[in-house]
Design an enzyme around this catalytic site. Structure first.
Site, PDB file in Angstrom:
ATOM      1  N   TYR A  94      -7.647   0.381  -4.486  1.00  0.00           N
ATOM      2  CA  TYR A  94      -6.367   0.635  -4.930  1.00  0.00           C
ATOM      3  C   TYR A  94      -5.480  -0.498  -5.316  1.00  0.00           C
ATOM      4  O   TYR A  94      -5.972  -1.577  -4.929  1.00  0.00           O
ATOM      5  CB  TYR A  94      -5.420   1.596  -4.153  1.00  0.00           C
ATOM      6  CG  TYR A  94      -5.089   0.678  -2.687  1.00  0.00           C
ATOM      7  CD1 TYR A  94      -6.006   0.432  -1.793  1.00  0.00           C
ATOM      8  CD2 TYR A  94      -4.060   0.168  -2.712  1.00  0.00           C
ATOM      9  CE1 TYR A  94      -5.838  -0.369  -0.692  1.00  0.00           C
ATOM     10  CE2 TYR A  94      -3.673  -0.553  -1.586  1.00  0.00           C
ATOM     11  CZ  TYR A  94      -4.404  -0.903  -0.780  1.00  0.00           C
ATOM     12  OH  TYR A  94      -4.153  -1.766   0.500  1.00  0.00           O
ATOM     13  N   GLU A 104      -2.718 -26.216  30.441  1.00  0.00           N
ATOM     14  CA  GLU A 104      -3.896 -27.211  30.586  1.00  0.00           C
ATOM     15  C   GLU A 104      -3.487 -28.210  29.398  1.00  0.00           C
ATOM     16  O   GLU A 104      -3.995 -29.459  29.455  1.00  0.00           O
ATOM     17  CB  GLU A 104      -4.958 -26.584  29.843  1.00  0.00           C
ATOM     18  CG  GLU A 104      -5.631 -25.527  30.658  1.00  0.00           C
ATOM     19  CD  GLU A 104      -7.037 -24.733  30.081  1.00  0.00           C
ATOM     20  OE1 GLU A 104      -7.790 -25.694  29.866  1.00  0.00           O
ATOM     21  OE2 GLU A 104      -6.652 -23.425  29.761  1.00  0.00           O
ATOM     22  N   THR A 142       1.865  -4.255   4.410  1.00  0.00           N
ATOM     23  CA  THR A 142       1.607  -4.447   5.854  1.00  0.00           C
ATOM     24  C   THR A 142       1.033  -5.867   5.938  1.00  0.00           C
ATOM     25  O   THR A 142       1.168  -6.355   7.172  1.00  0.00           O
ATOM     26  CB  THR A 142       0.640  -3.449   6.415  1.00  0.00           C
ATOM     27  OG1 THR A 142      -0.561  -3.473   5.809  1.00  0.00           O
ATOM     28  CG2 THR A 142       1.539  -1.881   6.342  1.00  0.00           C
ATOM     29  N   ASP A 143       0.368  -6.517   5.155  1.00  0.00           N
ATOM     30  CA  ASP A 143      -0.378  -7.776   5.567  1.00  0.00           C
ATOM     31  C   ASP A 143       0.712  -8.819   5.790  1.00  0.00           C
ATOM     32  O   ASP A 143       0.560  -9.515   6.692  1.00  0.00           O
ATOM     33  CB  ASP A 143      -0.995  -8.396   4.238  1.00  0.00           C
ATOM     34  CG  ASP A 143      -2.307  -7.452   3.989  1.00  0.00           C
ATOM     35  OD1 ASP A 143      -2.662  -6.664   4.524  1.00  0.00           O
ATOM     36  OD2 ASP A 143      -2.915  -7.849   2.788  1.00  0.00           O
ATOM     37  N   THR A 159       0.824  -1.265   0.156  1.00  0.00           N
ATOM     38  CA  THR A 159       0.115   0.096  -0.171  1.00  0.00           C
ATOM     39  C   THR A 159       0.829   1.418   0.060  1.00  0.00           C
ATOM     40  O   THR A 159       0.422   2.284  -0.520  1.00  0.00           O
ATOM     41  CB  THR A 159      -1.059  -0.143   1.355  1.00  0.00           C
ATOM     42  OG1 THR A 159      -1.619  -1.135   1.261  1.00  0.00           O
ATOM     43  CG2 THR A 159      -1.868   1.185   1.537  1.00  0.00           C
ATOM     44  N   LYS A 204       0.406  -7.280  13.081  1.00  0.00           N
ATOM     45  CA  LYS A 204      -0.650  -6.496  12.401  1.00  0.00           C
ATOM     46  C   LYS A 204      -1.931  -6.783  13.346  1.00  0.00           C
ATOM     47  O   LYS A 204      -2.495  -7.896  13.330  1.00  0.00           O
ATOM     48  CB  LYS A 204      -0.814  -6.801  11.009  1.00  0.00           C
ATOM     49  CG  LYS A 204      -1.768  -5.608  10.221  1.00  0.00           C
ATOM     50  CD  LYS A 204      -1.979  -5.676   8.713  1.00  0.00           C
ATOM     51  CE  LYS A 204      -2.856  -4.780   8.204  1.00  0.00           C
ATOM     52  NZ  LYS A 204      -2.754  -4.789   6.898  1.00  0.00           N
TER      53      LYS A 204
HETATM   54  N1  ASP Z   1      -2.822  -5.838   0.893  1.00  0.00           N
HETATM   55  C1  ASP Z   1      -1.771  -4.779   1.424  1.00  0.00           C
HETATM   56  C2  ASP Z   1      -0.282  -5.484   1.304  1.00  0.00           C
HETATM   57  O1  ASP Z   1      -0.104  -6.134   2.387  1.00  0.00           O
HETATM   58  C3  ASP Z   1      -1.820  -3.898   2.461  1.00  0.00           C
HETATM   59  C4  ASP Z   1      -0.831  -3.142   2.958  1.00  0.00           C
HETATM   60  O2  ASP Z   1       0.333  -2.861   2.471  1.00  0.00           O
HETATM   61  O3  ASP Z   1      -1.174  -2.198   3.913  1.00  0.00           O
HETATM   62  O4  ASP Z   1       0.487  -5.382   0.483  1.00  0.00           O
END
Ligand code: ASP
Length: 327
Positions: free
Chosen positions: A27, A284, A93-94, A14, A166
């Site tokens: 996007y 447990e 970020t994924d 992103t 995340k």
């Molecule tokens: N789907 C995107 C990625 O991980 C989300 C992001 O970058 O925030 O490339």
């Protein structure tokens, strides 16, 4: 004094996302070339020399072995090059926590290696990518950033790749860090470390694998049976991470099937599907009797990365796997 020279490895995400309209939600991750991002940043007048190298232009949901190999090779070359002071990896970020942790496990903790992402596309209103990128430059340029392992810069915070996770799908403040808090607070003009580097001079913890074995995550659910475990063995899983309920629990039949996997040489690590917390041994679940491993502070995604690296390096014995998770 000459400006620090920072290698910028672009992978997409992103932070390099381009949308049809600044106020829309759709996007394409990686739609923007790395050079364009760097030009935007350079226009802000940063005191660093940025050297771009594009590895990929993908959403990080598609990140995998070929990109990890390329990233590891580029980082290794940069660490050996006296002309390079630090490395930034622009990343979706994924799966930033997975890439960051893999590099953290397999690279020496010498020069700073910093992953950076964004939650809003580069051309969206209120985009966060440029600020995160400027923050990452600040971190990668700082000689005091070495010796801390691979880091992730998001939202004015520097997180250890081992601890970052995340935790929100779209909020700007999307990452949490556990069990440690952030390593530093950063803005484009300030950087405050909360503790001295703790891994100074440390070599790579594990050799980078020649291939990654199939390690699966099995999410536990109430009322499930042992069939999914059998299915995973059927497709040749060489390790299983349980994303268990609570402290890594699962129905008795599932635990029995997992114990059988462990007895047959397929290591099984119990993590938690719960957001946060430690999974300890023999709470447990009787790990000693069942031959299972407790993930401790690592969540399922990072437990899978560590188990892949261990299995690839021939470490499958429950005791040795547990020692790696304890570390
Ligand atoms: N789907 C995107 C990625 O991980 C989300 C992001 O970058 O925030 O490339």
């Amino acid at each position: 004094m000459t400006a620090p020279r920072i290698l910028v490895l672009g992978t997409g995400g992103t932070i390099a996302g381009a949308g049809a309209a600044g106020t829309g939600s759709a996007y394409r991750p990686g739609g923007l070339a790395l050079e364009v991002l760097i030009d935007h940043l350079a226009a802000l007048g940063l005191a660093a020399q940025l050297v771009p190298q594009e590895i990929a232009r993908i959403g990080s949901q598609d990140m995998g072995w070929p990109q990890w190999q390329a990233l590891h090779a580029a980082c290794t070359a940069a660490l050996a090059d006296p002309a390079v002071d630090g490395v930034i990896v622009t990343h979706g970020t994924d799966t930033a926590e997975e890439t960051g942790f893999l590099l953290d496990l397999t690279l020496p903790a010498t020069k700073p290696i910093v992953l950076v992402g964004a939650m809003r596309a580069a051309d969206a209103v209120g985009a966060d990518g440029m600020r995160n990128f400027a923050n990452a430059v600040k971190v990668a340029s700082d000689p005091a950033a070495g010796g801390r392992g691979v880091m992730l810069v998001m939202g004015d915070a520097v997180l250890a790749a081992r601890d970052a996770r995340k935790a929100a799908t779209s909020a700007i403040d999307a990452f949490r860090t556990f069990p440690r808090g952030p390593l530093a607070r950063v803005t484009p003009s300030s950087l405050d470390w909360f503790a001295p580097p703790h891994r100074l001079g440390e070599g790579a913890r594990y050799p980078f694998p020649t291939e990654l074995p199939r390690v699966a995550i099995l999410t536990a659910g109430a009322g499930m049976d042992a069939k999914p475990v059998e299915a995973l063995l059927g497709i040749g899983a060489r390790g299983i991470v349980l994303a268990g309920m609570g402290q890594g629990n699962a129905p008795r039949v599932v635990l029995e099937a997992l114990a059988a996997c462990a007895a047959s040489g397929v290591p099984v690590v119990r993590a938690a599907r719960v957001d946060e917390g430690i999974v300890d041994r023999n709470v447990e679940v009787d790990d000693d009797t069942l031959g299972l491993v407790a993930a401790r502070a690592l969540g399922p995604a990072k437990a899978r990365m560590l188990l892949m690296v261990l299995v690839a390096n021939g470490i499958t014995d429950a005791g040795a796997v547990q020692a790696a998770f304890d570390g």
